[in-house]
Design an enzyme around this catalytic site. Structure first.
Site, mmCIF file in Angstrom:
data_model
loop_
_atom_site.group_PDB
_atom_site.id
_atom_site.type_symbol
_atom_site.label_atom_id
_atom_site.label_comp_id
_atom_site.label_asym_id
_atom_site.label_seq_id
_atom_site.Cartn_x
_atom_site.Cartn_y
_atom_site.Cartn_z
ATOM 1 N N ASP A 302 -72.479 -16.862 -52.812
ATOM 2 C CA ASP A 302 -71.475 -17.573 -52.029
ATOM 3 C C ASP A 302 -70.429 -18.185 -52.964
ATOM 4 O O ASP A 302 -70.782 -18.801 -53.975
ATOM 5 C CB ASP A 302 -72.183 -18.665 -51.212
ATOM 6 C CG ASP A 302 -71.254 -19.430 -50.310
ATOM 7 O OD1 ASP A 302 -70.717 -18.820 -49.370
ATOM 8 O OD2 ASP A 302 -71.078 -20.647 -50.535
ATOM 9 N N GLU A 337 -69.060 -12.927 -53.297
ATOM 10 C CA GLU A 337 -67.977 -13.352 -52.414
ATOM 11 C C GLU A 337 -66.887 -13.815 -53.378
ATOM 12 O O GLU A 337 -66.989 -14.913 -53.938
ATOM 13 C CB GLU A 337 -68.421 -14.480 -51.496
ATOM 14 C CG GLU A 337 -67.329 -14.906 -50.532
ATOM 15 C CD GLU A 337 -67.723 -16.114 -49.679
ATOM 16 O OE1 GLU A 337 -67.331 -16.148 -48.506
ATOM 17 O OE2 GLU A 337 -68.411 -17.020 -50.191
#
Length: 594
Positions: A302, A337
């Site tokens: 993330d 990401e």
């Protein structure tokens, strides 16, 4: 003698706190350089830490012996975190509020084998709780847990879709953001962790053993497991946040500006500092744990740009070489990401060559094409692997929708976000989603509107499944799940985000399953070098057709004899998209194959 060690270089004393029920026994730890050590208690012991020193938050010192702290290396907890303002108040004993770490015994190694997942496959993004809370075949006590993923009914669905790997949204222990409890809400996604390895007892009540057994069950069906991990911030948040672990032991784990203020490249109030070797070392230890003791195939990171900051992003950041040099991690699937909200935070295409990256340009451009404001040339580039971003090596993870944003069905039913249930006056969530409602905002009974939405959903899914590289499908999008227009449902741990298995669109599900069968029989990791682009009428695509906004679509057919079965067709006017074999329709949005 086995030692328990904790880093706290600026502490004056650190205590190991053993619990028998609620009775606490404190044992002084001994300083060893920047660490503090003590003989590890027996396996199964519940424990925490307390640190003494100066309380001067303005100078980065948060030592408060009243605060029970979680060991940063904990792998299991005896209860979930619960937010309370007392967690931020100096001198208030937080033992009644805090989970205790559970001392593990010797964790068995999972034999190191190559990842089950291979590039070009289908990743299925899963919120463990949301996927199984309403599943009618999963026993109620098992619903919402990691173990539920190994239930035969869930495995059968994954096999029907030819899923190559499940990507589990965070299953490590998290704490609610402080604004949620007063609103009667709680975090449903888990992107607010406290320490990197401790499994959340709500999702994984059986601890490491439950995760290991579930991974083994998925591997037995040829399905890999990718863990979505959050190493960019922790739930200790900004200066008003709680004192839970790092803050009370080694606040230098967080990145600070020259004036001492916390850097906020995450939007969550704090950012872990990957320029610190101790931070990187703990992250490597966590990754190794999930491979060595749980069998994980890889990881999705993330806001991964944070991991390469020091303070600016560097494509050759130390963490990348450290991962590559570790024997447990060198061959794992690594997915970035590739953005954060800090300066220069958007880094799509700049991660290491052996990493995959979430390709948000694919999501946006496919939506824009089917909405009618993007041309065929851009769409063809996205289908063929986004070489304008990644060059000849397709490292894209292409997707139509993810947990963050509209579902696929809502992309076609809502022009605007509808996030009022989140309690932020509809200000949260992305404002531009490249969505459109096809004539009615939200649910409709109009047959024409419904038919248009269904055709577009099938066409968009067809586009995804013929696309080069790895593709990702968020659980439930294969059968039309809706979040009623909420595009930031992180705080909705309820029926809004729990997948409604009873009322799913089975015809759409079967259509996706047929696309999955077609894709599984082909190698789509790289776009074939030999092939022909044609206009819908059969003529060769020329520059004028590629550049004409009115061009409705195209077809492509592989030229290599061994790849003759690889063909595709896209027609925005119909609308339909999907495989085409030898000039004949394969699986289109209008019907399943004969």
């Amino acid at each position: 003698m086995t030692l328990l060690s904790v880093r706290a270089p600026r502490a004056e004393a650190v205590m190991l706190c053993r619990f028998d029920g609620e009775a606490e026994t404190r044992v002084a730890m001994a300083r060893r350089g920047e660490d503090w050590v003590v003989e590890a208690p027996p396996p199964g012991t519940r424990y925490g830490l307390r640190a003494q020193g100066e309380w001067a938050p303005e100078r980065g010192l948060w030592f408060d012996p009243a605060k029970l702290l979680v060991d940063p290396r904990a792998v299991e907890l005896d209860r979930p975190f619960q937010y309370s303002p007392a967690l931020s108040e100096y001198g208030v004993d937080t033992a009644p509020l805090m989970p205790r770490a559970v001392m593990p015994g010797a964790l068995p190694d999972v034999p190191l084998r190559p990842p089950v997942f291979r590039r070009g496959g289908l990743i299925y993004e899963v919120n463990v709780r949301g996927l199984t809370m309403l599943h009618p075949e999963v026993p109620e006590p098992q619903r919402g847990t990691v173990a539920a993923l190994a239930h035969p009914a869930v495995l059968a669905h994954l096999e029907k879709l030819h899923v190559s790997a499940v990507e589990l949204m965070p299953i490590t222990a998290w704490i609610d953001e402080r604004h949620l409890p007063p609103l009667g809400l709680r975090n449903a996604w888990g992107y607010n962790p406290v320490v990197p390895m401790a499994l959340d007892p709500r999702l994984c009540p059986g601890g490491v053993a439950e995760l290991r057994q579930t991974v083994a069950a998925l591997h037995a069906r040829g399905i890999g497991v990718i863990l979505d991990l959050v190493f960019n911030h922790t739930g200790e948040s900004d200066v008003l946040g709680p004192v839970l672990s790092f803050r009370g032991l080694d606040n230098a784990a967080y990145a600070h500006a020259p004036d001492g203020s916390l850097i906020n490249d995450t939007g969550c109030g704090n950012t872990l500092d990957f320029a610190q070797p101790a931070v990187r070392g703990l992250v490597i230890e966590a990754l190794r744990h999930f491979v060595r003791h749980c069998g994980g195939d890889g990881f999705r990171f993330d806001l991964a740009t944070v991991m390469a900051r020091g303070p600016g992003f560097a494509a050759d950041a130390p963490i990348f070489s450290e991962m590559a040099a570790d024997p447990w991690l060198a061959d794992r699937v690594m997915i970035a990401e590739p953005w954060d909200i800090g300066p220069g935070g958007y880094q799509l295409g700049r991660f290491p060559a052996n990493w995959l990256e979430w390709n948000d340009r694919y999501r946006d451009d496919v939506r824009r094409f089917w909405r009618g404001d993007c041309g065929v040339g851009t769409l063809a580039t996205r289908i063929a692997g986004s070489s304008d971003v990644f060059g000849k090596d397709c490292r894209a993870v292409s997707f139509l929708a993810a947990h963050d944003g509209f579902t696929l069905a809502d992309t076609l039913a809502y022009a605007e976000r509808h996030n009022h249930a989140n309690g932020e006056d509809n200000r949260d969530g992305h404002g531009e989603n490249f969505s459109w409602n096809n004539g009615v905002e939200g649910p409709s009974l109009d047959p024409a509107v419904l038919a248009r939405r269904t055709a577009l959903a099938r066409a968009m899914l067809g586009t995804l499944f013929v696309s080069t590289g790895t593709i990702m499908l968020t659980a439930g999008d294969e059968f039309g799940r809706s979040q009623q227009g909420n595009n930031n449902a992180y705080a909705q741990d309820n029926a809004l985000t729990w997948i409604d298995w009873a009322n799913r669109d089975r015809a759409l599900e079967d259509h996706v399953a047929a696309l999955a069968v077609w894709r599984a029989a082909r190698d789509l990791a790289q776009f074939p070098q030999d092939g022909t682009w044609r206009a819908l009428g059969g003529a060769a695509m020329d520059a004028a057709r590629w550049e004409d906004p009115a061009t409705a679509g195209f077809a492509w057919q592989a030229g290599d004899e061994a790849a003759r079965s690889m063909g595709l067709r896209v027609d925005r006017a119909a609308p339909c998209a999907g495989p085409e074999e030898g000039g004949r329709p394969g699986i289109r949005s209008g019907a399943l194959p004969d």
